[in-house]
Every structure is written in structure tokens, then in C-alpha cells.
Design a protein around this motif. Sequence first.
Motif, mmCIF file in Angstrom:
data_model
loop_
_atom_site.group_PDB
_atom_site.id
_atom_site.type_symbol
_atom_site.label_atom_id
_atom_site.label_comp_id
_atom_site.label_asym_id
_atom_site.label_seq_id
_atom_site.Cartn_x
_atom_site.Cartn_y
_atom_site.Cartn_z
ATOM 1 N N VAL A 108 6.122 4.983 1.734
ATOM 2 C CA VAL A 108 5.634 6.000 2.664
ATOM 3 C C VAL A 108 5.991 7.403 2.192
ATOM 4 N N THR A 109 5.021 8.304 2.293
ATOM 5 C CA THR A 109 5.261 9.729 2.085
ATOM 6 C C THR A 109 4.811 10.480 3.332
ATOM 7 N N LEU A 110 5.674 11.343 3.847
ATOM 8 C CA LEU A 110 5.330 12.187 4.976
ATOM 9 C C LEU A 110 4.911 13.552 4.444
ATOM 10 N N LEU A 111 3.657 13.932 4.692
ATOM 11 C CA LEU A 111 3.178 15.266 4.361
ATOM 12 C C LEU A 111 3.396 16.123 5.597
ATOM 13 N N PRO A 167 0.827 -1.205 0.000
ATOM 14 C CA PRO A 167 0.000 0.000 0.000
ATOM 15 C C PRO A 167 0.864 1.258 0.000
ATOM 16 N N ARG A 168 0.425 2.251 -0.718
ATOM 17 C CA ARG A 168 1.106 3.551 -0.693
ATOM 18 C C ARG A 168 0.494 4.356 0.439
ATOM 19 N N ILE A 169 1.284 4.648 1.438
ATOM 20 C CA ILE A 169 0.813 5.304 2.659
ATOM 21 C C ILE A 169 1.258 6.756 2.663
ATOM 22 N N VAL A 170 0.320 7.661 2.895
ATOM 23 C CA VAL A 170 0.665 9.058 3.116
ATOM 24 C C VAL A 170 0.289 9.407 4.550
ATOM 25 N N VAL A 171 1.278 9.857 5.314
ATOM 26 C CA VAL A 171 1.040 10.309 6.688
ATOM 27 C C VAL A 171 0.738 11.797 6.612
ATOM 28 N N ALA A 172 -0.521 12.131 6.818
ATOM 29 C CA ALA A 172 -0.999 13.493 6.583
ATOM 30 C C ALA A 172 -0.882 14.332 7.843
ATOM 31 N N GLY A 173 0.106 15.210 7.843
ATOM 32 C CA GLY A 173 0.356 16.049 9.005
ATOM 33 C C GLY A 173 1.364 15.409 9.923
ATOM 34 N N ALA A 174 2.534 15.049 9.380
ATOM 35 C CA ALA A 174 3.522 14.289 10.136
ATOM 36 C C ALA A 174 4.236 15.177 11.139
ATOM 37 N N GLY A 175 3.860 15.010 12.416
ATOM 38 C CA GLY A 175 4.563 15.635 13.525
ATOM 39 C C GLY A 175 5.187 14.535 14.352
ATOM 40 N N SER A 176 5.000 14.576 15.667
ATOM 41 C CA SER A 176 5.630 13.579 16.535
ATOM 42 C C SER A 176 5.141 12.170 16.236
ATOM 43 N N ILE A 177 3.826 11.959 16.327
ATOM 44 C CA ILE A 177 3.281 10.626 16.068
ATOM 45 C C ILE A 177 3.478 10.240 14.607
ATOM 46 N N THR A 216 -2.704 12.491 11.160
ATOM 47 C CA THR A 216 -2.034 12.622 12.452
ATOM 48 C C THR A 216 -1.929 14.076 12.904
ATOM 49 N N VAL A 217 -2.725 14.962 12.309
ATOM 50 C CA VAL A 217 -2.697 16.361 12.717
ATOM 51 C C VAL A 217 -3.392 16.522 14.063
ATOM 52 N N LYS A 218 -3.134 17.658 14.741
ATOM 53 C CA LYS A 218 -3.873 18.009 15.948
ATOM 54 C C LYS A 218 -5.344 18.189 15.590
ATOM 55 N N SER A 219 -6.189 18.029 16.575
ATOM 56 C CA SER A 219 -7.628 18.071 16.328
ATOM 57 C C SER A 219 -8.080 19.364 15.656
#
Length: 353
Positions: A36-39, A11-21, A88-91
Motif C-alpha cells: 500500500v502507498t498513501l498519496l 496487488p500494489r494499491i495506491v490510495v489517491a488522496g488519503a484523508g479520513s476514509i 478517496t478525494v472529495k468530489s
Amino acid sequence: MGETQGRSGAPRIVVAGAGSIGCFVGGLFARSGQDVTLLLRAGTAEEITQNGLTLTDFGALDAALAPDRFAMSTDPACLAAADIVLVTVKSGATEEMAAQIAAHAPAEAVVVSLQNGVENAALLQEMLPGWDVRAGMVPFNVVWVGGGRFHRGTSGDIIIESGQGHVGRQLNVPDLHVHEHGDIAAVQWGKLLINLNNALNALSGLPLREQIGDRDWRRLMAAQMAEALAVLQAADVAFQNPVAKVPMELVPRILRLPTWVFRLVAKTMLLIDPNARSSMWEDLEKGRGTEIDELQGKIVRLARQANVAAPINAGLAEMIREVEVLGAGAPNLTAQEVQSRLRTLDAPADGEV
């Protein structure tokens, strides 16, 4: 839906809003060979480009990844390649991220919320009608140390909402176990109850293990959790302990035990990095807004709807908001100082609620 996958078979995974977590989980996916792509923000991308990505925890994990092991982008157009989007962004940034997903990601992508609180997945679903949106729960905390290093200070497995395909299985990699669950809402409410301590830890400035080892702090933890449990019961909200087999209703009693008894009974609560602190403490230290409205604030709003009182949670929420405005970092208060302040806010402060 079958298994989600890109041209490489993974799977092509994009981590949307990559901060600590996001950087931590994204890095573990990349280490296992996932696409993996970190946005992320430009400053984060620059830090990782210069230093690489280092992932550590209080166990044996110590992994260093060169920047060429994964992709990074500051442009949400990178979402167009996603099979799985991990939010993974803040609320407070959920709505903005949902709009970016709607504008760029393919409609068949699975969107998984790995965020605190209980409302983010519902907001994503509202803004992404017809999409496969799933709630999730991350039990551990990650501190952004600097220099591209992200340190996991507590333990536990990620839980995501059950659905079609095998998304949980595809996200399950070494040092990051992911399970699917049929009642994710109950799991999220249980995590929220545990996360109520984030505010107390942020006010104390103490490492979590030191704070939990102090009976005065545990009494405050027990008081606010017992109050929140009463609110959830009055509102007929189901919850379950997401990290242990102990029923949530028993946790306040365990917290109130004398320290020597507590250490015997609650060994798993003390399996924490000696330097780990809550994400809310990190937010205060870095001058960022906290997620207090999604934690104590949610309990207070639910209490109003159920026509019951929640003065301890309301008082702690007010204290955190005051510290946010000051912008001077964690106030390093004692348990007695917090108790005294709660009394001025008409909240019980004897820890026996």
C-alpha cells in the motif's frame, strides 16, 4: 483481465488522496500485508510519520501501525507503481486527481472511486477513456481524530462495481469487507438518500445516535428523504437500500414512528458509535468546503430536470452554504430552528411531506 498483482504476488494499491476514509482503508490493507502507498498531503504525512497510524472503531478494532508498514508520498508520481488506484478525494478534487492518474498511472491499472455522490466515477471515466474505472460505495463514516488516529463510527461493507478479474476479492481484508455488485448506480443512489442526513447532522452538531434518537430530527430526515424519493421516481432513477433489506420507500415512515416504536423497529440504525458525527459536520468544524452540491444539490438539479419541486433539499443546501461562508463551524441548531429557517425559505417544515 486476470488478477491484478505486483511483483510480490499481491496487488500494489495506491490510495489517491488519503484523508479520513483513505487512511483508514489503506491502513487496514497494510495491516493485512497488502502493498500500500498513501498519496497524501504533506501535513498528513508529517502527522502519520510522527505518530504512526491508529485505526479504531466502535467495536473491537484497535490497531496501531508503524509508518514502515506502508509507503507514503506527496508526489503523484507514486501512481506509476499502482495495480489498483483507490480514489478517496472529495468530489471537488476528482478532476485534478483524474489528471494525475492519467499522467502517472499505468493504463492497465484498475481505478475505483470510493467517494460520495453519484457522478465521480463518470467523471473519472470521461477523463480516463479506455481505463477500467469502477464506481464504489463506502457505507461507514470515519473521523480523523488527530495524532494519526482514524475512527470508524458506523458499520457496513464496501460495495464496488462488478468487472473483470477479482478486484473485490483482492480488496477484502479483515475488518474491511468488500463486495462486487452488478447495479452499482442503484446502490449509490440509495447511499445518497441516506447521506442526505449529513447536512442535518452538521447543522445539529449532535452525535448521529443522539440525533436519530430525537423524533423532531427524524421528522426532518423523513421529510427530505420523502421529497428526494419523489424526485428520483419522477426522474425514473433506480435506487436500493445499500445497508439494509428494508426498501428505501419505507424508511421515511419508519423515521416518523414514535421513538419507543422506532427503537424496536430500527435497531440497526442505532448501531452507531455514541460520538460519531457526519463527515459534513467534520468539514464545517475544520473550515473545509462540504459536499453539499453532490448530495442535496444533486437532488435539486435532478428535480429541475424532472420538472418537480424539491424545496426542502434546496433549503437545506442553502443553509449549509451559509454556514460554510461564516466559517465558524457547525451552528448547533435545534430541529425547531431548522424548521423555522426552512419556513423562511418557503420549504415545508412540518416533517410530514
